[in-house]
Design an enzyme around this catalytic site. Sequence first.
Site, PDB file in Angstrom:
ATOM      1  CG  ASP A  55      -1.820   1.195   1.308  1.00  0.00           C
ATOM      2  OD1 ASP A  55      -1.660   2.141   0.503  1.00  0.00           O
ATOM      3  OD2 ASP A  55      -2.711   1.209   2.182  1.00  0.00           O
ATOM      4  CG  ASN A  79      -0.293   2.801 -12.979  1.00  0.00           C
ATOM      5  OD1 ASN A  79      -0.928   3.421 -13.822  1.00  0.00           O
ATOM      6  ND2 ASN A  79      -0.755   1.663 -12.457  1.00  0.00           N
ATOM      7  CE1 TYR A 144      -7.803  10.004 -10.324  1.00  0.00           C
ATOM      8  CE2 TYR A 144      -8.948  11.174 -12.081  1.00  0.00           C
ATOM      9  CZ  TYR A 144      -8.001  10.263 -11.672  1.00  0.00           C
ATOM     10  OH  TYR A 144      -7.239   9.604 -12.601  1.00  0.00           O
ATOM     11  N   GLY A 145      -9.463  15.211  -9.510  1.00  0.00           N
ATOM     12  CA  GLY A 145      -8.793  16.163 -10.376  1.00  0.00           C
ATOM     13  C   GLY A 145      -7.801  17.021  -9.615  1.00  0.00           C
ATOM     14  CB  ALA A 146      -7.982  18.666  -6.303  1.00  0.00           C
ATOM     15  CE  LYS A 148      -4.234  10.452 -11.155  1.00  0.00           C
ATOM     16  NZ  LYS A 148      -3.076   9.539 -11.019  1.00  0.00           N
ATOM     17  CB  ILE A 177      -7.091   4.657 -20.692  1.00  0.00           C
ATOM     18  CG1 ILE A 177      -6.188   5.875 -20.881  1.00  0.00           C
ATOM     19  CG2 ILE A 177      -6.403   3.376 -21.166  1.00  0.00           C
ATOM     20  CD1 ILE A 177      -5.742   6.126 -22.297  1.00  0.00           C
TER      21      ILE A 177
END
Length: 240
Positions: A55, A79, A144-146, A148, A177
């Site tokens: 983890d 990843n 999530y966007g923040a 990344k 994807i």
Amino acid sequence: MSRNILVTGGGTGIGRAIAEHFAAQGDAVLVTGRRAEPLAEMAAPHDNVRAVVCDHTDPAALTRLLAELPGSIDVLVNNAGGNTDFDADTATDLASYARDFRANLDANLVSAALTTKALKDRLSPDGTVVQIGSIAADQGSGSYGAAKAGLASWNLSLAAELGARGITANVVSAGYIADTEFFRDHLSAERRSTLIAATATGRVGTPADIVGTVAFLASPAARHLTGQVLNVNGGAHMTR
């Protein structure tokens, strides 16, 4: 010459495809993730792939991982991650919001930062670090966007820090994807069509599209390319 490769979240999807590419090149590949079964399944056909459960949000787990790693790492691919909102409950109180926001930060930003920090002294001179980012960093997708977007920003300081050793650090920012577990079972046919229509190429992205870009970044041809975000999204988000 065989290289030592570490791919986090390497049991499925993009991570698995990246790991399989390097394994096919004859490199020694270590894949990690939280679930033992897909890791073992990925590693089984390959003599040069090892799987270790880890983890990457847990400093203690990363410390244990060091004992499983070779003395040097030539390519690190951060990843592991994903939109943890897909696994959240429906609670909307402030404490739950904080919990869910932090979950995305931990999974997508903190995990990469901790992993790179743990391995920093083992990164080979002229090595490669690749972060798997997302189009969500530029188009928005809540926490999530923040996360990344934060990953891309943090990578700038990482590239500056590692550059003196000839180590490059870049972000591969993926669009939609297919053939991954990212959306779980939440992607409707209508939403899929919308995502495809947003591209200039008129098709879904595939893990192979990301693999090609990662392979280039890890190649001699990319030794003077660092601190960059490479967008692999079929034109769904364009830059100049």
